[in-house]
Design a protein around this motif. Structure first.
Motif, PDB file in Angstrom:
ATOM      1  N   LYS A 106       0.853  -1.186   0.000  1.00 17.71           N
ATOM      2  CA  LYS A 106       0.000   0.000   0.000  1.00 17.71           C
ATOM      3  C   LYS A 106       0.887   1.233   0.000  1.00 17.71           C
ATOM      4  N   ALA A 107       0.412   2.254  -0.645  1.00 17.44           N
ATOM      5  CA  ALA A 107       1.142   3.516  -0.687  1.00 17.44           C
ATOM      6  C   ALA A 107       0.814   4.345   0.558  1.00 17.44           C
ATOM      7  N   SER A 108       1.836   4.980   1.096  1.00 20.45           N
ATOM      8  CA  SER A 108       1.626   5.884   2.228  1.00 20.45           C
ATOM      9  C   SER A 108       0.874   7.122   1.729  1.00 20.45           C
ATOM     10  N   PRO A 109       0.197   7.825   2.619  1.00 20.62           N
ATOM     11  CA  PRO A 109      -0.529   9.032   2.173  1.00 20.62           C
ATOM     12  C   PRO A 109       0.365  10.017   1.428  1.00 20.62           C
ATOM     13  N   GLU A 110       1.587  10.243   1.916  1.00 21.43           N
ATOM     14  CA  GLU A 110       2.463  11.204   1.244  1.00 21.43           C
ATOM     15  C   GLU A 110       3.019  10.668  -0.079  1.00 21.43           C
ATOM     16  N   GLY A 111       3.063   9.358  -0.253  1.00 20.32           N
ATOM     17  CA  GLY A 111       3.585   8.779  -1.486  1.00 20.32           C
ATOM     18  C   GLY A 111       2.542   8.522  -2.560  1.00 20.32           C
ATOM     19  N   ARG A 112       1.277   8.694  -2.227  1.00 15.05           N
ATOM     20  CA  ARG A 112       0.203   8.368  -3.175  1.00 15.05           C
ATOM     21  C   ARG A 112       0.219   9.188  -4.453  1.00 15.05           C
ATOM     22  N   PRO A 113       0.441  10.491  -4.404  1.00 13.60           N
ATOM     23  CA  PRO A 113       0.477  11.237  -5.674  1.00 13.60           C
ATOM     24  C   PRO A 113       1.592  10.747  -6.607  1.00 13.60           C
ATOM     25  N   ARG A 114       2.767  10.454  -6.048  1.00 12.27           N
ATOM     26  CA  ARG A 114       3.890   9.985  -6.873  1.00 12.27           C
ATOM     27  C   ARG A 114       3.585   8.607  -7.460  1.00 12.27           C
ATOM     28  N   LEU A 115       3.011   7.717  -6.635  1.00 11.66           N
ATOM     29  CA  LEU A 115       2.665   6.387  -7.138  1.00 11.66           C
ATOM     30  C   LEU A 115       1.552   6.476  -8.174  1.00 11.66           C
ATOM     31  N   ALA A 116       0.570   7.353  -7.959  1.00 13.05           N
ATOM     32  CA  ALA A 116      -0.521   7.509  -8.930  1.00 13.05           C
ATOM     33  C   ALA A 116       0.035   7.920 -10.288  1.00 13.05           C
ATOM     34  N   GLU A 117       0.992   8.843 -10.294  1.00 11.04           N
ATOM     35  CA  GLU A 117       1.604   9.240 -11.566  1.00 11.04           C
ATOM     36  C   GLU A 117       2.313   8.064 -12.218  1.00 11.04           C
ATOM     37  N   PHE A 118       3.046   7.288 -11.423  1.00 11.04           N
ATOM     38  CA  PHE A 118       3.737   6.127 -11.980  1.00 11.04           C
ATOM     39  C   PHE A 118       2.734   5.127 -12.570  1.00 11.04           C
ATOM     40  N   LEU A 119       1.660   4.849 -11.836  1.00 15.72           N
ATOM     41  CA  LEU A 119       0.664   3.888 -12.333  1.00 15.72           C
ATOM     42  C   LEU A 119       0.014   4.367 -13.625  1.00 15.72           C
ATOM     43  N   MET A 120      -0.231   5.661 -13.737  1.00 15.22           N
ATOM     44  CA  MET A 120      -0.802   6.198 -14.979  1.00 15.22           C
ATOM     45  C   MET A 120       0.181   6.022 -16.133  1.00 15.22           C
ATOM     46  N   ARG A 121       1.449   6.278 -15.876  1.00 17.66           N
ATOM     47  CA  ARG A 121       2.465   6.077 -16.923  1.00 17.66           C
ATOM     48  C   ARG A 121       2.539   4.599 -17.308  1.00 17.66           C
ATOM     49  N   LEU A 122       2.491   3.735 -16.312  1.00 19.40           N
ATOM     50  CA  LEU A 122       2.556   2.294 -16.559  1.00 19.40           C
ATOM     51  C   LEU A 122       1.334   1.825 -17.349  1.00 19.40           C
ATOM     52  N   ASN A 123       0.170   2.339 -17.018  1.00 20.03           N
ATOM     53  CA  ASN A 123      -1.063   1.945 -17.720  1.00 20.03           C
ATOM     54  C   ASN A 123      -0.979   2.193 -19.223  1.00 20.03           C
ATOM     55  N   ARG A 124      -0.237   3.194 -19.626  1.00 20.85           N
ATOM     56  CA  ARG A 124      -0.116   3.484 -21.060  1.00 20.85           C
ATOM     57  C   ARG A 124       0.603   2.380 -21.824  1.00 20.85           C
ATOM     58  N   THR A 125       1.311   1.499 -21.113  1.00 19.05           N
ATOM     59  CA  THR A 125       2.058   0.420 -21.767  1.00 19.05           C
ATOM     60  C   THR A 125       1.326  -0.916 -21.712  1.00 19.05           C
ATOM     61  N   ILE A 126       0.170  -0.941 -21.079  1.00 22.95           N
ATOM     62  CA  ILE A 126      -0.567  -2.191 -20.865  1.00 22.95           C
ATOM     63  C   ILE A 126      -1.829  -2.168 -21.710  1.00 22.95           C
ATOM     64  N   TYR A 127      -1.998  -3.166 -22.565  1.00 24.75           N
ATOM     65  CA  TYR A 127      -3.166  -3.157 -23.441  1.00 24.75           C
ATOM     66  C   TYR A 127      -4.356  -3.930 -22.885  1.00 24.75           C
ATOM     67  N   LEU A 128      -4.145  -4.726 -21.850  1.00 20.83           N
ATOM     68  CA  LEU A 128      -5.250  -5.480 -21.263  1.00 20.83           C
ATOM     69  C   LEU A 128      -5.276  -5.200 -19.770  1.00 20.83           C
ATOM     70  N   GLY A 129      -6.212  -4.387 -19.337  1.00 21.88           N
ATOM     71  CA  GLY A 129      -6.343  -4.079 -17.931  1.00 21.88           C
ATOM     72  C   GLY A 129      -5.659  -2.777 -17.557  1.00 21.88           C
ATOM     73  N   HIS A 130      -5.742  -2.453 -16.270  1.00 24.79           N
ATOM     74  CA  HIS A 130      -5.154  -1.213 -15.787  1.00 24.79           C
ATOM     75  C   HIS A 130      -4.953  -1.278 -14.272  1.00 24.79           C
ATOM     76  N   PHE A 131      -3.971  -0.513 -13.810  1.00 26.51           N
ATOM     77  CA  PHE A 131      -3.728  -0.360 -12.382  1.00 26.51           C
ATOM     78  C   PHE A 131      -4.575   0.789 -11.860  1.00 26.51           C
ATOM     79  N   VAL A 132      -5.085   0.622 -10.654  1.00 29.29           N
ATOM     80  CA  VAL A 132      -5.827   1.667  -9.967  1.00 29.29           C
ATOM     81  C   VAL A 132      -5.329   1.731  -8.530  1.00 29.29           C
ATOM     82  N   MET A 133      -5.509   2.903  -7.917  1.00 26.64           N
ATOM     83  CA  MET A 133      -5.154   3.065  -6.516  1.00 26.64           C
ATOM     84  C   MET A 133      -6.269   3.829  -5.815  1.00 26.64           C
ATOM     85  N   ASP A 134      -6.646   3.353  -4.655  1.00 25.72           N
ATOM     86  CA  ASP A 134      -7.614   4.045  -3.820  1.00 25.72           C
ATOM     87  C   ASP A 134      -6.858   5.131  -3.053  1.00 25.72           C
TER      88      ASP A 134
END
Length: 131
Positions: free
Chosen positions: A31-59
């Protein structure tokens, strides 16, 4: 749960019978810490652009990370081979990227640099390979 070479995590399956859709979620063991969530969210969005089936999400409230996929049935049914491929691709994607997620969570690496490392390793390995 699922155990792979890189981690162990839980999976969640849900079915929308009315629309004939099966959803499969791999729940990341990290799980991402509260202070690390914005940075991880950006990484997951960048990663999602390389994945054609499915996607990462973060609460953003809990820091929970999931990889989500879904498949539509034909006339209300899903072929066993399709279902097996669907599940294997989901699990394979989480397994492939759980260490990348861990690196972003546990270090101060910037999302763009982390993504460059993912793409460099992927290119060296000959591209994405699905189970």
């Amino acid at each position: 749960g699922v155990s792979t070479k890189n981690a162990r995590w839980q999976c969640v399956v849900s079915v929308d019978e009315e629309d004939g859709v099966v959803f499969f979620h791999s729940v990341c063991p990290l799980k991402a810490s509260p202070e690390g969530r914005p940075r991880l969210a950006e990484f997951l969005m960048r990663l999602n652009r390389t994945i054609y089936l499915g996607h990462f999400v973060m609460d953003f409230d809990s820091g929970e990370i999931r990889f989500e996929t879904y498949v539509h049935g034909v006339n209300g049914t899903i072929d066993n081979e399709v279902m097996e491929s669907f599940v294997n691709r989901n699990i394979g994607t989480m397994d492939r990227h759980v260490c990348d997620i861990a690196r972003v969570i546990s270090t101060e690496i910037q999302p763009a640099e982390a993504m460059t490392q993912v793409l460099t390793c992927t290119a060296a390995a000959g591209g994405y390979k699905y189970n």
